[in-house]
Design an enzyme around this catalytic site. Sequence first.
Site, PDB file in Angstrom:
ATOM      1  N   CYS A 100      90.041  69.478  25.051  1.00  0.00           N
ATOM      2  CA  CYS A 100      90.900  68.290  25.234  1.00  0.00           C
ATOM      3  C   CYS A 100      91.828  68.529  26.419  1.00  0.00           C
ATOM      4  O   CYS A 100      92.605  69.476  26.418  1.00  0.00           O
ATOM      5  CB  CYS A 100      91.717  68.004  23.978  1.00  0.00           C
ATOM      6  N   GLY A 109      78.455  62.342  27.994  1.00  0.00           N
ATOM      7  CA  GLY A 109      79.132  62.097  29.258  1.00  0.00           C
ATOM      8  C   GLY A 109      78.475  60.918  29.935  1.00  0.00           C
ATOM      9  O   GLY A 109      77.465  61.065  30.609  1.00  0.00           O
TER      10      GLY A 109
HETATM   11  C1  SIN Z   1      92.597  62.920  23.299  1.00  0.00           C
HETATM   12  O1  SIN Z   1      92.885  62.695  22.112  1.00  0.00           O
HETATM   13  O2  SIN Z   1      93.470  63.084  24.149  1.00  0.00           O
HETATM   14  C2  SIN Z   1      91.164  62.985  23.725  1.00  0.00           C
HETATM   15  C3  SIN Z   1      90.436  64.082  23.058  1.00  0.00           C
HETATM   16  C4  SIN Z   1      89.634  64.910  24.001  1.00  0.00           C
HETATM   17  O3  SIN Z   1      89.434  64.543  25.156  1.00  0.00           O
HETATM   18  O4  SIN Z   1      89.165  65.975  23.593  1.00  0.00           O
END
Ligand code: SIN
Length: 305
Positions: A131, A244
């Site tokens: 993330c 993706g």
């Molecule tokens: C997020 O909640 O910011 C996105 C999660 C991720 O990109 O892993």
Amino acid sequence: MERLNVSLCGINLDNPVIPASGTFGYGYEFAELYDINILGTLSFKGTTKGPRFGNPTPRIAECTSGMINSVGLQNPGVDKVISEELPKLKKCFDKKVMANVSGFSIDDYVYTCERLDDIDEIGWLEVNISCPNVHGGGMSFGTDPKAAASVTKAVKSAVKKPVIIKLTPNVTDIVSIAKACEDEGADGLSLINTMMGMRINLKTKKPVIANKMGGFSGPAIFPVALRMVYQVYEAVNIPIIGMGGIASAEDVVEMMLAGATACEIGAMNLVDPMICKKIIEDLPEVMDKYGIKNLESIIGGAHNG
Ligand code: SIN
């Protein structure tokens, strides 16, 4: 339809189509639109040890052929996911679900995975070390082979269910990270998470997103994802979930030829909530068009010869 079947870490999927974490809630929200039992499985919203409110808004910026998010792992925490969200999903989904787990320390990952490992309806633990929208966790584990290996090792020694490590593309060498995870016992890999990006508002002359940067996803990143799946497939012997920018049945076939056993569909769920259903329905015709008898036989097919 058996020709769409694939096996992911020993669990049979009716087809390789999986809505990606963060784009499909806890699944039951979409059951109002169609029977979600047609899916291979679904990866539910990224879950952490405690509840998280997420990042300040704005969290979303639109782009050509994609979008940037900086949600910041908003979720109710593992206790509520188990006591409130999963019972709602169970009412409308008969299959094993994929649990997506995030954390800020190795202990966080282990705690949350151990809790979810006890739940019958969960088939796989998808451990998100990628993330880009939080500090002190998430992607910081996924950009260093040693840190990725440490998370993998700790989680693997604590759980029984298959562990799939979700990798970030924001590295110079994704293969070394993938191999480090495989060496510590990962049962599978999912890639790619979002690519770091940003937009600037011309009127305010400031970043559009409150957190300044976020994760770029959508059809624009498909060739990058495909390239990384291709490279990782050459280096590891565990299944890969490709993701993706997948937007069509043709993209699923292409991703499987690169080496994916299954495919997650992310940003396109936000454009068209029916996209996963459409892709599943389109697959047989696309397979016929390209002379493909069954999907399992084409995994990694672009590497032969
Ligand atoms: C997020 O909640 O910011 C996105 C999660 C991720 O990109 O892993």
